[in-house]
Write a protein that holds these residues in place. Structure first.
Motif, PDB file in Angstrom:
ATOM      1  N   ARG A  46       0.838  -1.206   0.000  1.00 60.03           N
ATOM      2  CA  ARG A  46       0.000   0.000   0.000  1.00 60.03           C
ATOM      3  C   ARG A  46       0.872   1.255   0.000  1.00 60.03           C
ATOM      4  N   GLU A  47       1.915   1.237   0.844  1.00 62.87           N
ATOM      5  CA  GLU A  47       2.804   2.394   0.915  1.00 62.87           C
ATOM      6  C   GLU A  47       3.545   2.602  -0.397  1.00 62.87           C
ATOM      7  N   GLN A  50       1.182   3.810  -3.101  1.00 59.67           N
ATOM      8  CA  GLN A  50       0.849   5.211  -2.875  1.00 59.67           C
ATOM      9  C   GLN A  50       1.994   6.129  -3.327  1.00 59.67           C
ATOM     10  N   THR A  53       2.204   6.032  -7.142  1.00 61.61           N
ATOM     11  CA  THR A  53       1.084   6.752  -7.756  1.00 61.61           C
ATOM     12  C   THR A  53       1.280   8.252  -7.627  1.00 61.61           C
ATOM     13  N   HIS A 294      -9.469   8.845  -3.758  1.00 60.95           N
ATOM     14  CA  HIS A 294      -8.745   7.971  -2.828  1.00 60.95           C
ATOM     15  C   HIS A 294      -8.804   6.515  -3.275  1.00 60.95           C
ATOM     16  N   VAL A 297      -6.188   5.766  -5.953  1.00 60.44           N
ATOM     17  CA  VAL A 297      -4.797   5.704  -5.492  1.00 60.44           C
ATOM     18  C   VAL A 297      -4.488   4.337  -4.901  1.00 60.44           C
ATOM     19  N   PHE A 298      -5.468   3.770  -4.180  1.00 61.53           N
ATOM     20  CA  PHE A 298      -5.236   2.497  -3.497  1.00 61.53           C
ATOM     21  C   PHE A 298      -5.958   1.335  -4.179  1.00 61.53           C
TER      22      PHE A 298
END
Length: 599
Positions: A46-47, A50, A53, A294, A297-298
């Motif tokens: 996820r990090e 992010q 992106t 949001h 992005v994820f």
């Protein structure tokens, strides 16, 4: 006959206890480390997603900002060059009467050439000059136009009122359809009279085709639902994906135009979360804004997390199935033993096991069967001893009182009261003597209903002598039932409870008591009714329902409601016994139901 425990019950029982421990071990050793690793991997992914992106979005956003600023800056440069050209001022200020036609054609040709060269050098699509005279060239040339043709246009009115350079978008030229190539972005400069700086002589306008700007903005693909906006205040001049932007809340524009410049900020709109960043386009003062939902992005991290979750679930199910198959053979007989024990807990004491094997589990099964055989024998002994214990309890109570000593003492007190002229004491002693004579009843356990009612009347009389006639008693008995038998000391504890725990708990400490007996085809019903404090439903259920634990306090004679209920059940069986109807604050009615058996 031996009962077989259902297989499903055996499995449920063993897996509810021993199986749950195995599942906990399985969870701790397999699922928990796997789940923690998956969760850590999800956070890391996820990090990284992010960061990647935002990095890609930032690069695309910066490239678009630089390109757009460079493109609009060309208009600024062209206007800056032309606004200092003497030819512009001469053509805008000379009187046609002092300016020959040949000169006007030469100047217009020279200006057209200048415009053409600047368009090629600066990569500008069109340059125009709006003049306020009636020269013929202003009527024929496409780049030299009379002001009268656009005097009613919105952009013209805005330029006249302003004091600086005006930047226009295609929407600003919607009210001037007569002008060619209106779909453009323009920079407009007012040329003032050098002799009167408040008098506009002409307008310089440089245009760039809107399609070039749209291609620049629309070609910036960041995320699936992300958009790039070109804003002038709260007005959207251009959107990279107009159809996609229509799905976003309208309040987004109001929020993003007030965001700090140069950083990604979180924006909430209509329950949705967005990331937004805005920059100012230098020469125009417009804003270019990038908006990323949001969920976009994820999205990749969510897809990966779903895949990881499915993998964890699949591995967990496979491990569970393998553990189940391995433990099934070991736990089968334990499940049978546990299921049998559960059946015994629910009341089935006749169930037995068929031992198999010769190990410790088989010994447990054999020991369980022996234990249940012993339990059966003990239960039969207990049932028989229960009847004897109830009888012995009553006899033990009677044996505590020496009748002769009691009667002699009461006679002595009575003689003393008469000699001292205290009739109240004499009356009390006589009533007490009769009360105990009926209680003892020469050792008989069964007396007539009339004797039982007389015993209850004496108790009420003694209580009234003690508490100054606080209880108003009413006796309504059926003479046809007086000769019927009843086990003794049934009514007196009920009346005692009615007086002490019903009437005397009222604020007035006084009340009414009514005892009624009626004989019918199904037996005799005796009701004890009071207008005392009453009981709630829970207390009634605890005192009078079958199998409930005793809650109501026992009386001074040693008998409680549960004792009476048990004695009636043992003496007469079902359906005889006690029943109760009570309303808090209104009173209680207790009914004694016994068979109509004459002595």
């Amino acid at each position: 006959m031996k009962n077989k425990v259902p297989q499903w019950l055996q499995r449920f029982t063993v897996y509810g206890k021993l199986g749950s421990k195995l599942m906990c071990i399985y969870f701790l050793l397999i699922v928990l480390p796997l789940g923690m690793f998956s969760f850590y991997a999800y956070l890391r992914v996820r990090e990284m997603v992010q960061k990647q992106t935002f990095s890609a979005a930032q690069t695309a956003f910066d490239d678009t900002c630089v390109s757009l600023e460079r493109l609009l800056g060309r208009l600024d440069g062209v206007i800056d060059i032309l606004s200092t050209d003497p030819l512009i001022y001469m053509m805008a200020s000379n009187d046609p009467r002092d300016y020959s036609y040949i000169h006007r054609l030469e100047d217009s040709a020279q200006l057209a050439t200048t415009f053409e060269h600047l368009c090629m050098l600066a990569d500008v699509d069109l340059i125009r000059l709006y003049v306020n005279n009636d020269y013929s060239y202003s009527n024929t040339m496409t780049n030299i136009i009379q002001i009268s043709e656009v005097v009613h246009s919105e952009w013209y009115q805005t330029a006249v009122k302003g004091s600086g350079r005006l930047w226009c978008a295609p929407a600003d030229f919607a009210d001037a359809p007569e002008e060619p190539r209106q779909s453009c972005f323009s920079s407009v400069q007012v040329i003032y009279n050098p002799n009167n700086v408040k008098e506009p002589l002409a307008f310089l306008r440089a245009d760039i085709d809107a399609g070039r700007v749209e291609q620049l903005v629309g070609g910036t693909s960041i995320t699936e639902n992300g958009v790039l906006l070109l804003l002038r205040g709260d007005q959207i001049l251009l959107s990279s994906d107009a159809q996609s932007f229509m799905t976003h809340p309208g309040s987004l524009v109001e929020q993003v135009q007030n965001l700090p410049k140069g950083t990604w900020e979180t924006v909430q709109a209509e329950g949705r979360e967005y990331y937004a960043r805005c920059e100012k386009i230098g020469p125009s003062g417009w804003l270019i804004v990038s908006i990323l939902p949001h969920r976009d992005v994820f999205r990749l991290s969510r897809e990966m997390s779903l895949e990881m979750f499915l993998i964890v679930v699949f591995i967990s199910l496979a491990a569970y199935l393998l553990a189940y198959l391995i433990s099934q053979s070991t736990l089968k007989r334990i499940a049978q033993l546990t299921g049998t024990m559960h059946a015994v807990e629910t009341g089935n004491v006749t169930v037995r096991l068929t031992p198999s094997g010769s190990d410790e589990i088989a010994q447990l099964m054999a020991g369980f069967n022996q234990m249940m055989d012993r339990v059966d024998a003990l239960m039969k002994e207990r049932e028989e001893s229960g009847r004897q214990i109830k009888s012995l309890e009553l006899k033990a109570l009677q044996a505590q009182i020496n009748p002769h000593f009691l009667y002699n003492s009461l006679d002595l007190i009575n003689c003393t009261a008469i000699s001292r002229n205290v009739p109240e004491i004499s009356r009390m002693v006589n009533s007490l003597g009769q009360f105990y004579r009926l209680s003892l009843s020469s050792g008989r356990e069964v007396i007539s209903l009339s004797e039982e009612i007389k015993h209850a009347k004496l108790y009420v009389e003694i209580q009234n002598l003690r508490f100054e006639n606080k209880v108003s008693a009413e006796w309504d008995t059926d003479p046809s039932g007086d000769c019927c038998q009843i086990i003794k000391i049934v009514l007196q504890p009920l009346i005692e409870n009615a007086i002490l725990h019903g009437i005397f708990e009222k604020p007035s400490k006084s009340g009414r008591l009514k005892v009624t007996s009626r004989r019918s085809a199904d037996g005799i019903r005796i009701t004890v009714e009071d207008d005392g404090m009453g009981m709630d439903e829970a207390t009634v259920r605890a005192c009078f329902s079958k199998g409930a634990a005793p809650v109501h306090p026992v009386t001074s004679s040693g008998y409680g409601i549960r004792n009476i209920q048990e004695r009636l059940r043992l003496a007469y069986g079902a359906p005889y016994g006690l029943s109760c109807v009570s309303r808090p604050g209104r009173g209680t009615v207790v009914t004694v139901h016994i068979p109509a058996v004459t002595l």
